[in-house]
Each structure stands twice: as C-alpha cells, then as structure tokens.
Design a protein around this motif. Structure first.
Motif, mmCIF file in Angstrom:
data_model
loop_
_atom_site.group_PDB
_atom_site.id
_atom_site.type_symbol
_atom_site.label_atom_id
_atom_site.label_comp_id
_atom_site.label_asym_id
_atom_site.label_seq_id
_atom_site.Cartn_x
_atom_site.Cartn_y
_atom_site.Cartn_z
ATOM 1 N N ARG A 275 0.845 -1.193 0.000
ATOM 2 C CA ARG A 275 0.000 0.000 0.000
ATOM 3 C C ARG A 275 0.876 1.236 0.000
ATOM 4 N N CYS A 276 0.489 2.164 -0.825
ATOM 5 C CA CYS A 276 1.225 3.414 -0.925
ATOM 6 C C CYS A 276 0.747 4.361 0.160
ATOM 7 N N ARG A 277 1.685 4.909 0.885
ATOM 8 C CA ARG A 277 1.317 5.854 1.940
ATOM 9 C C ARG A 277 1.203 7.279 1.412
ATOM 10 N N SER A 278 1.562 7.461 0.168
ATOM 11 C CA SER A 278 1.438 8.790 -0.418
ATOM 12 C C SER A 278 0.052 9.023 -1.001
ATOM 13 N N CYS A 279 -0.457 8.024 -1.731
ATOM 14 C CA CYS A 279 -1.759 8.198 -2.383
ATOM 15 C C CYS A 279 -2.782 7.165 -1.916
ATOM 16 N N GLY A 280 -2.365 6.199 -1.096
ATOM 17 C CA GLY A 280 -3.306 5.229 -0.557
ATOM 18 C C GLY A 280 -3.619 4.071 -1.479
ATOM 19 N N THR B 113 7.714 0.240 -5.395
ATOM 20 C CA THR B 113 7.288 1.565 -5.827
ATOM 21 C C THR B 113 5.836 1.510 -6.281
ATOM 22 N N CYS B 114 5.060 2.453 -5.814
ATOM 23 C CA CYS B 114 3.661 2.585 -6.198
ATOM 24 C C CYS B 114 3.543 2.727 -7.720
ATOM 25 N N PRO B 115 2.446 2.208 -8.281
ATOM 26 C CA PRO B 115 2.226 2.405 -9.729
ATOM 27 C C PRO B 115 2.220 3.877 -10.125
ATOM 28 N N GLU B 116 1.933 4.730 -9.169
ATOM 29 C CA GLU B 116 1.938 6.164 -9.451
ATOM 30 C C GLU B 116 3.324 6.765 -9.304
ATOM 31 N N GLY B 117 4.278 5.933 -8.855
ATOM 32 C CA GLY B 117 5.656 6.404 -8.773
ATOM 33 C C GLY B 117 6.094 6.836 -7.390
ATOM 34 N N HIS B 118 5.251 6.634 -6.389
ATOM 35 C CA HIS B 118 5.625 7.033 -5.035
ATOM 36 C C HIS B 118 6.470 5.947 -4.379
ATOM 37 N N PRO B 119 7.560 6.321 -3.765
ATOM 38 C CA PRO B 119 8.432 5.318 -3.134
ATOM 39 C C PRO B 119 8.021 4.956 -1.707
#
Ligand SMILES: [Zn+2]
Length: 69
Positions: free
Chosen positions: A7-12, A29-35
């Motif tokens: 789970r991405c903590r940047s975009c959820g 890495t999130c599919p949106e690019g957030h590490p």
C-alpha cells in the motif's frame, strides 16, 4: 512465486507484486511512482472455501414463524 500486497502511503493505492521470497522485503514503488510504500500481509496461503463457514440453509421442516404449531 509468492504474491505480496503493498500500500502506498502517499496516495493510498494498493497494488500487488509477484517476487521471489528473497526479495520480499525489497522496497516497492507505487504504480503512481511514489516510493513510500508498506508491505501488507501476504495472501499466499489463501485456499478459498476453507476460510468460509457455510451458513445453514433451510431445514426445520416448518415455516419458522409459529404457523405450524
Ligand atoms: Zn502512490
């Protein structure tokens, strides 16, 4: 190959990755690019129906509303 949920903590967003167990703890890495992601509980051991208790259906031989007796 085991599948890991992150789970991405940047975009959820939640996403899945298939990777060797040796790399289970590698950063993802999130599919949106957030590490900034966290690994969720693994779902490797899911076996389907074993976890679901069947609810009794029907039975009793009566309408159940007191009309039989
Ligand atoms: Zn993200």
């Amino acid at each position: 190959m085991p599948r890991y949920d992150f789970r991405c903590r940047s975009c959820g967003a939640t996403f899945e990755l298939n990777r060797p167990m040796a790399r289970a703890n590698d950063p993802a890495t999130c599919p949106e690019g957030h590490p900034d992601t966290v690994k969720l509980l693994s779902t490797v051991a899911v076996t389907g129906a074993a976890a679901a208790a069947p609810a009794p259906a029907g039975g009793g031989g009566c309408c159940g509303g007191g009309c039989c007796g």
